[in-house]
Write a protein that holds these residues in place. Structure first.
Motif, PDB file in Angstrom:
ATOM      1  N   VAL A   1       0.825  -1.216   0.000  1.00  0.00           N
ATOM      2  CA  VAL A   1       0.000   0.000   0.000  1.00  0.00           C
ATOM      3  C   VAL A   1       0.859   1.265   0.000  1.00  0.00           C
ATOM      4  CG1 VAL A   1      -1.964  -1.113   1.113  1.00  0.00           C
ATOM      5  CG2 VAL A   1      -0.252   0.030   2.527  1.00  0.00           C
ATOM      6  N   PHE A   2       2.190   1.091   0.045  1.00  0.00           N
ATOM      7  CA  PHE A   2       3.046   2.286   0.076  1.00  0.00           C
ATOM      8  C   PHE A   2       2.921   3.053  -1.243  1.00  0.00           C
ATOM      9  CE2 PHE A   2       6.930   4.688  -0.594  1.00  0.00           C
ATOM     10  CZ  PHE A   2       7.035   5.355   0.612  1.00  0.00           C
ATOM     11  N   ASP A   3       2.679   4.351  -1.131  1.00  0.00           N
ATOM     12  CA  ASP A   3       2.531   5.171  -2.347  1.00  0.00           C
ATOM     13  C   ASP A   3       3.099   6.574  -2.130  1.00  0.00           C
ATOM     14  OD1 ASP A   3       1.896   6.375  -4.689  1.00  0.00           O
ATOM     15  OD2 ASP A   3      -0.280   6.314  -4.397  1.00  0.00           O
ATOM     16  N   CYS A   4       4.292   6.800  -2.695  1.00  0.00           N
ATOM     17  CA  CYS A   4       4.917   8.127  -2.578  1.00  0.00           C
ATOM     18  C   CYS A   4       4.702   8.937  -3.862  1.00  0.00           C
ATOM     19  CB  CYS A   4       6.405   7.985  -2.285  1.00  0.00           C
ATOM     20  SG  CYS A   4       7.338   7.313  -3.675  1.00  0.00           S
ATOM     21  N   GLU A   5       3.930   8.406  -4.779  1.00  0.00           N
ATOM     22  CA  GLU A   5       3.586   9.048  -6.053  1.00  0.00           C
ATOM     23  C   GLU A   5       4.726   9.035  -7.066  1.00  0.00           C
ATOM     24  OE1 GLU A   5       2.214  12.555  -3.837  1.00  0.00           O
ATOM     25  OE2 GLU A   5       0.294  12.305  -4.856  1.00  0.00           O
ATOM     26  N   VAL A   6       5.776   8.260  -6.766  1.00  0.00           N
ATOM     27  CA  VAL A   6       6.839   8.046  -7.768  1.00  0.00           C
ATOM     28  C   VAL A   6       6.931   6.537  -7.969  1.00  0.00           C
ATOM     29  CG1 VAL A   6       9.290   8.310  -8.324  1.00  0.00           C
ATOM     30  CG2 VAL A   6       8.111  10.117  -7.052  1.00  0.00           C
ATOM     31  N   GLU A   7       6.521   6.078  -9.143  1.00  0.00           N
ATOM     32  CA  GLU A   7       6.324   4.644  -9.351  1.00  0.00           C
ATOM     33  C   GLU A   7       7.601   3.827  -9.109  1.00  0.00           C
ATOM     34  OE1 GLU A   7       3.499   3.237  -9.180  1.00  0.00           O
ATOM     35  OE2 GLU A   7       4.656   1.377  -9.262  1.00  0.00           O
ATOM     36  N   THR A   8       8.760   4.364  -9.540  1.00  0.00           N
ATOM     37  CA  THR A   8       9.999   3.588  -9.367  1.00  0.00           C
ATOM     38  C   THR A   8      10.313   3.387  -7.879  1.00  0.00           C
ATOM     39  OG1 THR A   8      11.224   5.651  -9.604  1.00  0.00           O
ATOM     40  CG2 THR A   8      11.119   4.227 -11.541  1.00  0.00           C
ATOM     41  N   LEU A   9       9.974   4.386  -7.065  1.00  0.00           N
ATOM     42  CA  LEU A   9      10.245   4.272  -5.627  1.00  0.00           C
ATOM     43  C   LEU A   9       9.211   3.370  -4.947  1.00  0.00           C
ATOM     44  CD1 LEU A   9      11.220   7.969  -4.839  1.00  0.00           C
ATOM     45  CD2 LEU A   9      12.725   6.042  -5.194  1.00  0.00           C
ATOM     46  N   ASN A  10       7.989   3.360  -5.468  1.00  0.00           N
ATOM     47  CA  ASN A  10       6.970   2.430  -4.949  1.00  0.00           C
ATOM     48  C   ASN A  10       7.359   0.988  -5.276  1.00  0.00           C
ATOM     49  OD1 ASN A  10       5.442   4.568  -4.090  1.00  0.00           O
ATOM     50  ND2 ASN A  10       4.042   4.536  -5.836  1.00  0.00           N
ATOM     51  N   SER A  11       7.765   0.764  -6.501  1.00  0.00           N
ATOM     52  CA  SER A  11       8.047  -0.623  -6.885  1.00  0.00           C
ATOM     53  C   SER A  11       9.348  -1.104  -6.238  1.00  0.00           C
ATOM     54  CB  SER A  11       8.063  -0.803  -8.398  1.00  0.00           C
ATOM     55  OG  SER A  11       9.125  -0.107  -8.942  1.00  0.00           O
ATOM     56  N   TYR A  12      10.275  -0.195  -5.977  1.00  0.00           N
ATOM     57  CA  TYR A  12      11.524  -0.636  -5.329  1.00  0.00           C
ATOM     58  C   TYR A  12      11.225  -1.253  -3.964  1.00  0.00           C
ATOM     59  CZ  TYR A  12      16.201  -0.943  -3.527  1.00  0.00           C
ATOM     60  OH  TYR A  12      17.373  -1.451  -3.010  1.00  0.00           O
ATOM     61  N   ILE A  13      10.417  -0.577  -3.181  1.00  0.00           N
ATOM     62  CA  ILE A  13      10.171  -1.114  -1.830  1.00  0.00           C
ATOM     63  C   ILE A  13       9.305  -2.380  -1.886  1.00  0.00           C
ATOM     64  CG2 ILE A  13       8.192   0.372  -1.227  1.00  0.00           C
ATOM     65  CD1 ILE A  13       9.604   0.434   1.634  1.00  0.00           C
ATOM     66  N   LYS A  14       8.451  -2.447  -2.899  1.00  0.00           N
ATOM     67  CA  LYS A  14       7.586  -3.635  -3.008  1.00  0.00           C
ATOM     68  C   LYS A  14       8.363  -4.858  -3.485  1.00  0.00           C
ATOM     69  CE  LYS A  14       3.502  -0.952  -3.754  1.00  0.00           C
ATOM     70  NZ  LYS A  14       2.921  -0.020  -4.671  1.00  0.00           N
TER      71      LYS A  14
END
Ligand SMILES: CC(C)(COP(=O)(O)OP(=O)(O)OC[C@H]1O[C@@H](n2cnc3c(N)ncnc32)[C@H](O)[C@@H]1OP(=O)(O)O)[C@@H](O)C(=O)NCCC(=O)NCCS
Length: 167
Positions: free
Chosen positions: A15-28
């Motif tokens: 559910v993490f969403d910082c509005e920058v897709e590359t940073l969202n997918s990195y943590i996921k």
């Protein structure tokens, strides 16, 4: 508030969403694997009341330094150095933005790097700023590399000086 290592069994990365897709997918997808391989370390700030929720995170590692991109004074001072600390990623979930957590995470990451450098010395911390966040880092004393967009550095000497009060 404390940061803890990312734990995929405890933290709800999806559910993490910082509005920058590359940073969202990195943590996921990447952060946990990369830590297991000793390539990077990712630390998360948990919400006190819902520890599974990630307020924000940062990822630390090392990176080569291209001496040619440094101001002449620093180039001379560190002429036989080849690596610096890297804040590879830093992000705050959109539900928690503009409440001081980004600043808190940045200071926490610099404190960890300062402690690390007392054992394995390195003279600079470098950051890969995403588009629109260069000013965020400049505000805290980071200096843009000449000719390299979105890449900034700060010296360990400056970090030590500015963290003296909060350590
Ligand atoms: C950049 C980011 C980490 C800031 O987090 P935040 O929690 O909203 O920031 P804070 O509330 O701690 O802000 C601290 C200060 O920085 C300023 N600031 C925040 N984001 C900024 C930005 N993008 N540009 C310039 N200044 C910024 C704030 O106005 C505040 O200043 P003030 O103390 O004078 O009021 C967050 O917006 C984010 O996750 N962005 C998407 C990912 C990203 O770009 N990460 C950075 C590169 S990897």
């Amino acid at each position: 508030m404390i940061t803890v290592p990312l734990d995929k069994n405890r933290h709800d990365r999806n559910v993490f969403d910082c509005e920058v897709e590359t940073l969202n997918s990195y943590i996921k997808v990447m952060a946990s694997q990369q830590s297991k391989k000793d390539n990077t370390r990712t630390f998360v700030l948990e919400d006190d009341t819902h520890p599974e929720r990630i307020i924000g995170y940062y990822t630390l590692t090392m990176t080569p330094i291209n001496l040619d991109t440094l101001p002449i004074k620093l180039r001379k001072k560190h002429h036989n150095v080849s690596a610096g600390g890297l804040i590879a990623r830093l992000a705050v979930d959109k539900r928690y933005k503009k409440q001081g957590y980004g600043e808190w995470l940045l200071i926490d990451s610099l404190r960890k790097l300062l402690f690390a450098s007392e054992t394995v010395a390195f003279p600079l911390v470098i950051v890969d700023a995403k588009r629109g966040s260069v000013e965020f880092y400049e505000k805290f004393g980071f200096i843009p590399f000449q000719g390299i967009p979105n890449k900034l550095f700060i010296t360990m000497a400056d970090i030590r000086m500015s963290l003296t009060d909060v350590l």
